[in-house]
Design a protein around this motif. Structure first.
Motif, mmCIF file in Angstrom:
data_model
loop_
_atom_site.group_PDB
_atom_site.id
_atom_site.type_symbol
_atom_site.label_atom_id
_atom_site.label_comp_id
_atom_site.label_asym_id
_atom_site.label_seq_id
_atom_site.Cartn_x
_atom_site.Cartn_y
_atom_site.Cartn_z
ATOM 1 N N HIS A 276 0.840 -1.213 0.000
ATOM 2 C CA HIS A 276 0.000 0.000 0.000
ATOM 3 C C HIS A 276 0.867 1.253 0.000
ATOM 4 O O HIS A 276 1.809 1.338 0.785
ATOM 5 C CB HIS A 276 -0.840 0.053 1.273
ATOM 6 N N HIS A 277 0.496 2.244 -0.820
ATOM 7 C CA HIS A 277 1.273 3.491 -0.783
ATOM 8 C C HIS A 277 0.386 4.732 -0.700
ATOM 9 O O HIS A 277 0.810 5.826 -1.036
ATOM 10 C CB HIS A 277 2.229 3.570 -1.993
ATOM 11 N N GLN A 278 -0.837 4.555 -0.214
ATOM 12 C CA GLN A 278 -1.749 5.702 -0.154
ATOM 13 C C GLN A 278 -1.202 6.823 0.737
ATOM 14 O O GLN A 278 -1.439 7.993 0.490
ATOM 15 C CB GLN A 278 -3.120 5.262 0.365
ATOM 16 N N GLU A 279 -0.474 6.424 1.799
ATOM 17 C CA GLU A 279 0.018 7.458 2.718
ATOM 18 C C GLU A 279 1.436 7.919 2.383
ATOM 19 O O GLU A 279 2.007 8.728 3.109
ATOM 20 C CB GLU A 279 -0.046 6.934 4.154
ATOM 21 N N ALA A 280 1.998 7.434 1.315
ATOM 22 C CA ALA A 280 3.350 7.885 0.912
ATOM 23 C C ALA A 280 3.221 9.158 0.074
ATOM 24 O O ALA A 280 2.116 9.549 -0.313
ATOM 25 C CB ALA A 280 4.021 6.782 0.101
ATOM 26 N N ASP A 281 4.352 9.788 -0.222
ATOM 27 C CA ASP A 281 4.337 10.931 -1.123
ATOM 28 C C ASP A 281 3.700 10.469 -2.444
ATOM 29 O O ASP A 281 4.120 9.447 -3.000
ATOM 30 C CB ASP A 281 5.787 11.392 -1.363
ATOM 31 N N PRO A 282 2.689 11.218 -2.958
ATOM 32 C CA PRO A 282 1.936 10.699 -4.109
ATOM 33 C C PRO A 282 2.805 10.379 -5.320
ATOM 34 O O PRO A 282 2.673 9.308 -5.926
ATOM 35 C CB PRO A 282 0.953 11.821 -4.441
ATOM 36 N N GLN A 283 3.716 11.317 -5.649
ATOM 37 C CA GLN A 283 4.519 11.095 -6.856
ATOM 38 C C GLN A 283 5.513 9.951 -6.667
ATOM 39 O O GLN A 283 5.602 9.047 -7.494
ATOM 40 C CB GLN A 283 5.269 12.379 -7.180
ATOM 41 N N PHE A 284 6.224 10.012 -5.545
ATOM 42 C CA PHE A 284 7.232 8.983 -5.291
ATOM 43 C C PHE A 284 6.563 7.620 -5.105
ATOM 44 O O PHE A 284 7.041 6.598 -5.592
ATOM 45 C CB PHE A 284 8.075 9.368 -4.071
ATOM 46 N N GLY A 285 5.414 7.645 -4.412
ATOM 47 C CA GLY A 285 4.674 6.401 -4.169
ATOM 48 C C GLY A 285 4.307 5.710 -5.467
ATOM 49 O O GLY A 285 4.527 4.514 -5.631
ATOM 50 N N SER A 286 3.767 6.491 -6.438
ATOM 51 C CA SER A 286 3.353 5.800 -7.663
ATOM 52 C C SER A 286 4.557 5.417 -8.518
ATOM 53 O O SER A 286 4.524 4.401 -9.219
ATOM 54 C CB SER A 286 2.308 6.578 -8.467
ATOM 55 N N PHE A 287 5.620 6.199 -8.406
ATOM 56 C CA PHE A 287 6.874 5.844 -9.091
ATOM 57 C C PHE A 287 7.378 4.484 -8.556
ATOM 58 O O PHE A 287 7.698 3.565 -9.304
ATOM 59 C CB PHE A 287 7.885 6.959 -8.803
ATOM 60 N N GLN A 288 7.375 4.373 -7.230
ATOM 61 C CA GLN A 288 7.845 3.132 -6.598
ATOM 62 C C GLN A 288 6.918 1.961 -6.932
ATOM 63 O O GLN A 288 7.364 0.847 -7.131
ATOM 64 C CB GLN A 288 7.917 3.310 -5.070
#
Ligand SMILES: O=P(O)(O)OC[C@H]1O[C@H](O[C@H]2O[C@H](CO)[C@@H](O)[C@H](O)[C@H]2O)[C@H](O)[C@@H](O)[C@@H]1O
Length: 547
Positions: free
Chosen positions: A405-417
């Motif tokens: 899950h990456h909803q709470e990560a930085d949006p750009q970096f999260g989707s990059f990752q």
């Protein structure tokens, strides 16, 4: 590539290569070619070079980093600061490790012609691009072509007629565009000076056969993916995208970086209350499949449990003896069972249909496939690695699936990752009986043969097995996993061997390309529509406002 190859056959290049070969005889040359700006990470590169010489004294007097820096394209105090910082880093290392006739960092700041650069590329054992941010960056490609060389440069290097395969080494920052295309490069995080140091050492000490293998891989890719290849493939993509151009409607969605244009089919329309209710009232064997997250529960909800309104709607709908209502979710059976316990007649399909129960009183059934979950041992450490590198992300372990899950990560970096993780998992799990899928802020690994589409088909088959042939089907979902249901429904409709369903409403939430024929804007509209249906079903008047 053609231009570079013709440069490699020029007399001036021959002379320069010969001169450099003489000048750097007995040295191992590492090369950097960058513009002078904030993002190229040149001083970080110098720090790594200093550390390399510190940790490996045997390389002092041998390893040379030639850094060609194109003049800055802009002026200003920031550029000046970068220049001062790089100058002093180079001076310090040269002072510390240099000696008469040996300068570990050769810092070339004057303009260098392409012919001269080509000569440096020919000579270098390794090229390093250490930018902290950049576009594509062609340096590694140019380097590879030059290291492949030609008869003129071979002669200048004294290797003409030598049948030994060419070799080259590339160290590339993971933050630049060309990085994913260079499968044989040593990938580094430029901020991690220890890691760059280690990469420099590996690039120097790695065996010749390994260097040859990596070079061959890169050269094959670069020579086959030239400008005309990209132009052709771009043209094909464009043709494919425009194929149904005139039959589609185009919408601009989102703001700023999130802005995109989407193309929707001409028959994609909003699900209206009137349309749905008239079909609902005309039918008596209804199947209603509802996704949970993003369909009954707004995406941004902090509390993930269904609220009273949702529970009440589902209870009323499922208590109608003419209805079979199922929640079709990717969530685990225990939370779904717990959250919907007040809806006694509601069916639950959990973990994308692996588990299913017809009502609160019936027991959970599994889809019947024999599963092997050994793949979790491969997937879990990879997910953990991305969790460590992505602040705010976490791994959810379900009975049959693993979810990052990456909803709470930085949006750009999260989707990059997430994109990287998807590729990574797909490659390490290529031989396992699983699929790797993206969803809203998630990357999920789940068993092959399990998806909401198959679950919906099984459900309909089971209904028919009980002598109930559905004449009404309402299926609402918002996410990619729900597209499997829409696809199955479309397949059933066009399959002549399956008894036809009179009224079918496949509906996505949010206007976007979808296999569904209908859309509703958001969860509020879904609830309003379902609320309206239950009200009309119990008392046809007064009729609620049209959704
Ligand atoms: O099939 P659905 O009902 O749409 O469920 C899909 C996934 O739901 C859950 O993830 C969602 O909620 C998370 C917060 O609890 C959020 O971070 C994520 O973005 C959502 O997709 C669940 O945790 C997953 O296992 C389900 O696959």
């Amino acid at each position: 590539m053609g231009q570079l190859q013709s440069i490699l056959s020029m007399d001036s290049t021959f002379e320069k290569v010969k001169q450099l070969r003489e000048q750097y005889k007995g040295r191992v040359v590492i090369l950097g070619v960058d513009d002078l700006d904030l993002f190229k990470g040149i001083s970080l590169k110098f720090l790594a070079m200093g550390q390399l010489l510190e940790q490996h004294p045997e390389l002092q007097g041998k390893a040379v980093l030639i850094q060609i820096t194109n003049p800055a394209r802009s002026t200003g105090s920031d550029v000046q600061q970068v220049e001062d910082e790089t100058n002093s880093a180079a001076d310090e290392i040269n002072r510390k490790y240099g000696r008469s006739g040996y300068e570990p960092i050769v810092y070339i700041k004057c303009p260098v012609t392409l012919e001269e650069k080509a000569a440096y590329f020919c000579l270098a054992e390794c090229v390093i691009v250490n930018a902290v941010r950049d576009g594509l960056n062609m340096v590694p490609y140019m380097y590879t072509v030059c290291r492949q060389g030609g008869p003129v440069t071979d002669e200048a290097l004294g290797v003409n007629g030598d049948p030994t395969p060419r070799r080259s080494m590339i160290i590339v920052s993971e933050f630049i565009g060309c990085s994913p295309s260079l499968s044989g490069a040593i990938r580094v995080n430029p901020w991690d000076v220890d890691c760059v140091t280690e990469a420099l050492n590996s690039a120097i000490t790695i065996s010749d056969s390994e260097k040859q293998m990596r070079h061959e891989k890169h050269y094959k890719y670069i020579s086959s993916h030239d400008v005309s290849y990209w132009a052709r493939s771009f043209d094909q993509d464009l043709e494919r995208a425009c194929k149904e151009h005139y039959s589609k409607r185009f919408w601009g969605m989102g703001f700023g970086h999130g802005f995109r244009v989407i193309a929707l089919g001409p028959s994609f329309k909003k699900l209206t209350f009137d349309h749905l209710v008239s079909a609902y009232l005309r039918t008596s064997n209804r199947l209603i499949l509802l996704d949970y997250d993003g369909t009954l529960l707004p995406k941004a909800s902090i509390n993930k449990k269904p609220n009273d309104q949702v529970l009440s709607i589902l209870d009323r709908l499922s208590n109608d003896p003419n209805n079979i209502v199922f929640i079709a979710s990717g969530r685990g059976k225990d939370s779904l069972g717990d959250w919907f316990s007040s809806c006694e007649k509601l069916g639950l399909s959990a973990e994308h249909g692996y588990f299913m129960r017809w009502s609160k009183d019936s027991s959970w059934e599994t889809c019947g496939l024999t599963m092997d979950f050994e793949w979790k041992k491969i997937a879990a450490p990879v997910m953990e690695q991305y969790t460590e590198a992505t602040d705010g992300s976490y791994v959810e372990t379900k009975e049959t699936a693993l979810v990052w899950h990456h909803q709470e990560a930085d949006p750009q970096f999260g989707s990059f990752q997430a994109k990287e993780l998807l590729d990574h998992l797909e490659s390490v799990l290529a031989n396992e009986p699983v699929v790797v899928k993206r969803g809203q802020y998630i990357v999920e690994v789940k068993p092959q043969g399990i998806n909401k589409g198959i679950a919906a088909e099984n459900l309909m088959a089971a209904m028919r097995g009980r002598g109930i042939s559905p004449d009404f089907l309402l299926c609402i979902g918002d996410d990619r996993s729900d597209e499997d249901m829409f696809e199955s429904i479309a397949g059933l409709l066009s399959n002549p061997s399956v008894p036809p369903i009179k009224e079918v409403f496949a509906c996505t939430v949010g206007q976007k390309p979808s296999m569904a024929k209908y859309y509703l804007e958001d969860t509020a509209q879904v609830l309003m529509l379902l609320e309206g249906v239950t009200a009309v079903a119990t008392s046809p008047l007064p009729k609620p406002d049209q959704v």
